[in-house]
Design a protein around this motif. Structure first.
Motif, PDB file in Angstrom:
ATOM      1  N   LEU A 282       1.015  -1.121   0.028  1.00 37.64           N
ATOM      2  CA  LEU A 282       0.028   0.099  -0.023  1.00 37.64           C
ATOM      3  C   LEU A 282       0.863   1.177   0.130  1.00 37.64           C
ATOM      4  N   PRO A 283       0.331   2.395  -0.295  1.00 36.31           N
ATOM      5  CA  PRO A 283       1.032   3.567  -0.285  1.00 36.31           C
ATOM      6  C   PRO A 283       1.935   4.043   1.150  1.00 36.31           C
ATOM      7  N   ASP A 284       1.314   3.292   2.188  1.00 39.15           N
ATOM      8  CA  ASP A 284       2.013   3.748   3.281  1.00 39.15           C
ATOM      9  C   ASP A 284       3.207   2.581   3.618  1.00 39.15           C
ATOM     10  N   ASN A 285       3.515   1.911   2.652  1.00 37.89           N
ATOM     11  CA  ASN A 285       4.333   0.816   2.767  1.00 37.89           C
ATOM     12  C   ASN A 285       3.968  -0.404   3.679  1.00 37.89           C
ATOM     13  N   SER A 286       2.705  -0.488   3.852  1.00 33.73           N
ATOM     14  CA  SER A 286       2.036  -1.530   4.496  1.00 33.73           C
ATOM     15  C   SER A 286       1.719  -2.692   3.606  1.00 33.73           C
ATOM     16  N   GLN A 287       1.503  -4.114   3.833  1.00 39.04           N
ATOM     17  CA  GLN A 287       1.194  -4.877   2.943  1.00 39.04           C
ATOM     18  C   GLN A 287      -0.386  -5.500   3.540  1.00 39.04           C
ATOM     19  N   ILE A 288      -0.975  -5.896   2.584  1.00 45.06           N
ATOM     20  CA  ILE A 288      -1.962  -6.633   2.839  1.00 45.06           C
ATOM     21  C   ILE A 288      -2.442  -8.079   1.755  1.00 45.06           C
ATOM     22  N   ASN A 289      -3.065  -8.775   1.956  1.00 46.91           N
ATOM     23  CA  ASN A 289      -3.390  -9.821   1.108  1.00 46.91           C
ATOM     24  C   ASN A 289      -4.751  -9.903   0.626  1.00 46.91           C
ATOM     25  N   ILE A 290      -4.998 -10.228  -0.653  1.00 50.39           N
ATOM     26  CA  ILE A 290      -6.071 -10.047  -1.063  1.00 50.39           C
ATOM     27  C   ILE A 290      -6.459 -11.633  -2.088  1.00 50.39           C
ATOM     28  N   THR A 291      -7.881 -11.590  -2.382  1.00 49.79           N
ATOM     29  CA  THR A 291      -7.952 -13.002  -2.961  1.00 49.79           C
ATOM     30  C   THR A 291      -8.876 -12.627  -4.175  1.00 49.79           C
ATOM     31  N   VAL A 292      -9.109 -13.481  -5.144  1.00 50.19           N
ATOM     32  CA  VAL A 292     -10.003 -13.135  -6.469  1.00 50.19           C
ATOM     33  C   VAL A 292     -10.824 -14.364  -6.673  1.00 50.19           C
ATOM     34  N   SER A 293     -11.959 -14.121  -7.309  1.00 54.57           N
ATOM     35  CA  SER A 293     -13.015 -15.274  -7.724  1.00 54.57           C
ATOM     36  C   SER A 293     -12.712 -15.028  -9.266  1.00 54.57           C
ATOM     37  N   VAL A 294     -12.868 -16.134  -9.911  1.00 54.98           N
ATOM     38  CA  VAL A 294     -12.527 -16.304 -11.318  1.00 54.98           C
ATOM     39  C   VAL A 294     -13.680 -17.111 -11.877  1.00 54.98           C
ATOM     40  N   GLY A 295     -14.366 -16.689 -13.124  1.00 54.93           N
ATOM     41  CA  GLY A 295     -15.291 -17.281 -13.930  1.00 54.93           C
ATOM     42  C   GLY A 295     -14.757 -17.680 -15.249  1.00 54.93           C
ATOM     43  N   VAL A 296     -14.807 -19.009 -15.851  1.00 58.01           N
ATOM     44  CA  VAL A 296     -14.230 -19.335 -17.143  1.00 58.01           C
ATOM     45  C   VAL A 296     -15.391 -19.834 -17.883  1.00 58.01           C
ATOM     46  N   SER A 297     -15.325 -19.381 -19.089  1.00 55.16           N
ATOM     47  CA  SER A 297     -16.086 -19.931 -20.224  1.00 55.16           C
ATOM     48  C   SER A 297     -15.419 -20.202 -21.307  1.00 55.16           C
ATOM     49  N   LEU A 298     -15.808 -21.048 -22.229  1.00 52.84           N
ATOM     50  CA  LEU A 298     -15.360 -21.523 -23.348  1.00 52.84           C
ATOM     51  C   LEU A 298     -16.412 -21.213 -24.518  1.00 52.84           C
ATOM     52  N   LEU A 299     -15.902 -20.597 -25.705  1.00 51.08           N
ATOM     53  CA  LEU A 299     -16.764 -20.681 -26.954  1.00 51.08           C
ATOM     54  C   LEU A 299     -17.052 -22.122 -27.477  1.00 51.08           C
ATOM     55  N   ALA A 300     -18.477 -22.296 -27.569  1.00 52.02           N
ATOM     56  CA  ALA A 300     -18.652 -23.605 -28.006  1.00 52.02           C
ATOM     57  C   ALA A 300     -19.421 -23.589 -29.373  1.00 52.02           C
ATOM     58  N   GLY A 301     -18.740 -23.800 -30.348  1.00 52.67           N
ATOM     59  CA  GLY A 301     -19.596 -23.787 -31.822  1.00 52.67           C
ATOM     60  C   GLY A 301     -19.584 -22.633 -32.397  1.00 52.67           C
ATOM     61  N   THR A 302     -19.894 -22.592 -33.776  1.00 51.87           N
ATOM     62  CA  THR A 302     -19.890 -21.336 -34.430  1.00 51.87           C
ATOM     63  C   THR A 302     -21.571 -20.592 -34.122  1.00 51.87           C
ATOM     64  N   GLY A 303     -22.434 -21.192 -33.583  1.00 47.61           N
ATOM     65  CA  GLY A 303     -23.688 -20.524 -33.288  1.00 47.61           C
ATOM     66  C   GLY A 303     -23.567 -19.779 -31.976  1.00 47.61           C
ATOM     67  N   MET A 304     -22.693 -19.705 -31.044  1.00 47.83           N
ATOM     68  CA  MET A 304     -22.357 -19.092 -30.103  1.00 47.83           C
ATOM     69  C   MET A 304     -21.959 -17.482 -30.154  1.00 47.83           C
TER      70      MET A 304
END
Length: 373
Positions: free
Chosen positions: A323-345
């Motif tokens: 952080l700007p005051d040189n302190s440190q924190i930990n964070i986490t993220v959530s991830v959503g995954v999708s895949l292109l399926a077929g020419t009609g998508m």
């Protein structure tokens, strides 16, 4: 006799002024058209097609200048060498050769074929060769341009002196008028080309800035929309896989409320770095807004996309965010995954699936990857 000489002088000067006006106008129009087509005017790194087009335009300008030339049999006087010099100065050899060839063909077919026309046409190739030889030296671009134009003006002056019968007109009208017109036209055209090239650079910078997120240096939402549409079209056309990751920082509002918005901005910027370090060079990483990011993965199957998402999640979890005051924190993220399926998508369906997967990741406890395909 004096009256005829004055009349000839006025005709000569007015014709050269018309030549200057035509050349400057055409260079401006051609340069503006190149900018509209997202091409740098007279670019030494231009594609073959752009080189051919540049040569054709320069040759066309030279032909137009000959149409409005001063007729003094057995020669015609105009400024056709200047487009050739400018093309040889800033362009590629192919462009200059095409320009000189077009002018030569027109000169030999539409006007008398004689010794004067042969030497005039040969002069174009001699001038462009001299210009390219100068470009191999350590001289600056300005010095090369001045020497190249000087050489061209000297060659054409010698050519006119040899073939013009009345040397009194040559010294009193042709020489001073031609030198003033040639140098004026060359300098104005050179400044105009420099201006157009700077306009292109500024335009490109503005266009690039408009597609970059100022905080993270990643693509912004506008750029994401453009890239995802193009990527879906290409993947369907070439029958290749395409995956999309949507990434959201968990409890980011809490971070902002606890540590302040400058700290939140620092976290966003460092997350952008993590994504850039974790993804491939061919992947498109964007900040879509707020704390939401995305990664477009061309040619990536579902298993590989899921592994990439998990690698991102783990890298974020293990990273200490400063952080700007040189302190440190930990964070986490959530991830959503999708895949292109077929020419009609559609693109919208691909994004919705990734968004739904992200929603499930949030609802299932956060700090995880969910797949929707």
């Amino acid at each position: 006799m004096r009256k005829e000489g004055r009349k000839l002088g006025l005709t000569f000067l007015s014709s050269l002024f018309v030549n200057m006006s035509i050349m400057i106008s055409m260079i401006f129009l051609a340069g503006s058209a190149a900018i509209v087509r997202r091409h740098k005017p007279f670019d030494v790194h231009a594609s073959k097609l752009s080189q051919v087009i540049t040569g054709g335009v320069a040759g066309g300008i030279g032909v137009l200048l000959m149409v409005y030339s001063v007729q003094m049999p057995p020669i015609i006087i105009d400024l056709r060498q200047i487009p050739v010099v400018l093309t040889a100065l800033w362009g590629r050899p192919l462009s200059a050769i095409i320009a000189a060839s077009i002018i030569t063909i027109y000169r030999l077919t539409m006007y008398s074929f004689n010794e004067a026309s042969i030497w005039a046409c040969a002069g174009l190739f001699i001038i462009l060769t001299f210009t390219f030889l100068l470009r191999k030296t350590k001289l600056s671009m300005l010095q090369i341009g001045l020497f190249a134009n000087l050489f061209g003006v000297l060659y054409i002056s010698a050519h006119m002196y040899y073939f013009v019968a009345d040397h009194s007109i040559y010294w009193s009208v042709i020489m001073p008028g031609y030198w003033i017109a040639s140098w004026s036209a060359f300098l104005i055209a050179g400044v105009l080309i420099l201006f157009l090239r700077r306009v292109y650079t500024s335009f490109s910078h503005l266009e690039e800035t408009a597609s970059i997120d100022f905080l993270t240096g990643l693509h912004n939402a506008r750029s994401f929309d453009k890239v995802i549409n193009a990527s879906v079209h290409k993947a369907q056309e070439q029958n290749e896989p395409l995956a999309l990751l949507l990434i959201d920082i968990d409890f980011f509002k809490r971070t902002n409320d606890t540590y302040g918005h400058p700290a939140g901005d620092a976290v966003l910027a460092q997350l952008g770095q993590v994504l850039a370090e974790t993804c491939r060079a061919v992947d498109t990483i964007s900040r879509n807004g707020g704390e939401e990011f995305s990664v477009i993965l061309p040619g990536c199957a579902l298993e590989d996309a899921t592994q990439t998402a998990e690698r991102i999640r783990k890298a974020v979890e293990e990273r200490a965010f400063v952080l700007p005051d040189n302190s440190q924190i930990n964070i986490t993220v959530s991830v959503g995954v999708s895949l292109l399926a077929g020419t009609g998508m559609t693109t919208e369906q691909l994004i919705k699936q990734a968004d739904d997967a992200l929603y499930h990741a949030k609802k299932s406890g956060r700090n995880q990857v969910q797949v929707m395909a």
